[in-house]
Design a protein around this motif. Sequence first.
Motif, PDB file in Angstrom:
ATOM      1  N   UNK A 236     -13.997 -33.128 -17.160  1.00 40.38           N
ATOM      2  CA  UNK A 236     -12.582 -33.473 -17.015  1.00 40.38           C
ATOM      3  C   UNK A 236     -11.895 -32.561 -16.003  1.00 40.38           C
ATOM      4  N   UNK A 237     -12.285 -31.289 -15.980  1.00 34.58           N
ATOM      5  CA  UNK A 237     -11.702 -30.347 -15.025  1.00 34.58           C
ATOM      6  C   UNK A 237     -12.087 -30.729 -13.600  1.00 34.58           C
ATOM      7  N   UNK A 238     -13.360 -31.069 -13.394  1.00 30.82           N
ATOM      8  CA  UNK A 238     -13.816 -31.470 -12.054  1.00 30.82           C
ATOM      9  C   UNK A 238     -13.122 -32.756 -11.606  1.00 30.82           C
ATOM     10  N   UNK A 239     -12.951 -33.689 -12.535  1.00 24.32           N
ATOM     11  CA  UNK A 239     -12.269 -34.938 -12.184  1.00 24.32           C
ATOM     12  C   UNK A 239     -10.810 -34.682 -11.823  1.00 24.32           C
ATOM     13  N   UNK A 240     -10.177 -33.754 -12.549  1.00 24.07           N
ATOM     14  CA  UNK A 240      -8.785 -33.413 -12.250  1.00 24.07           C
ATOM     15  C   UNK A 240      -8.666 -32.779 -10.866  1.00 24.07           C
ATOM     16  N   UNK A 241      -9.599 -31.919 -10.526  1.00 23.29           N
ATOM     17  CA  UNK A 241      -9.580 -31.274  -9.203  1.00 23.29           C
ATOM     18  C   UNK A 241      -9.750 -32.318  -8.098  1.00 23.29           C
ATOM     19  N   UNK A 242     -10.641 -33.273  -8.318  1.00 24.11           N
ATOM     20  CA  UNK A 242     -10.871 -34.328  -7.327  1.00 24.11           C
ATOM     21  C   UNK A 242      -9.624 -35.191  -7.145  1.00 24.11           C
ATOM     22  N   UNK A 243      -8.989 -35.577  -8.260  1.00 21.36           N
ATOM     23  CA  UNK A 243      -7.791 -36.406  -8.182  1.00 21.36           C
ATOM     24  C   UNK A 243      -6.643 -35.661  -7.508  1.00 21.36           C
ATOM     25  N   UNK A 244      -6.562 -34.355  -7.783  1.00 21.46           N
ATOM     26  CA  UNK A 244      -5.465 -33.570  -7.184  1.00 21.46           C
ATOM     27  C   UNK A 244      -5.617 -33.505  -5.668  1.00 21.46           C
TER      28      UNK A 244
END
Length: 251
Positions: A236-244
Amino acid sequence: MSPIILLSLLLQIACCVHVVRTGRPLYWIFIILVFSYLAVLIYFIAEVLPGLRNNPAARRGLRQVRDQIDPQRRKRQADQRLRVSDTVDNRRHLGDEHLARGEYAEAAAQFESAMRGIHREDPELMLGLAKAQYGLGQAAKAKQTLDALIAANPSFRSHEGHLLYARTVEDSGDIDAALHEYDALVGGYPGEEARLRYALLLKRKGRDGDAVVQLRNILDRAETSPRYYQQAQRAWIDAARKELRLLEPAG
């Protein structure tokens, strides 16, 4: 130096450090240094192994190792317990094992079989059934089950159940209602999945600024969280970084 001698030295040093740090009798150091591999084995059985059995974190680690070696072990044990005693708890445990393996039809069958008599409106069984239904792609049925759960058990609280409900509402196409559910959920949810799904839905609604706030919140929490939490929430953290990275240039 021979690899056998080197390994012996490393094991002896590790055991001696363990003796000192844990306050074991110092005579163990003499025994370990004199008798090498045999002493290391005896020390592990006599002093280390009992401590691992009494340590919750160590027990979890041992269970994970056993599960990797024998992935079907827990499911097999649950199935054996059910064959010996057909109880509601044993059906629920077997249903949970099926869920963990993505065997949603089998899980639904176990939960439905357990929902009889006084257990017809058991919240844990109803939640398990809703998870299985959602896994089968039956989001509308899952929402109906969760609605019935809430009506029958108004005081029941479950972060997993609330997240699942928000997802069923989102899948129904009622974006505003789903945003309301996510907004009520994220404050106390023990993980980052709910926040990421909330951010993605905000983005889908065209509220990019609000989505960025949620995504930054995920990354800020990760930076100040213990390593075990970061590892558990890595996806979830990696996905959040990608979306940001996708949203910030547009902002």
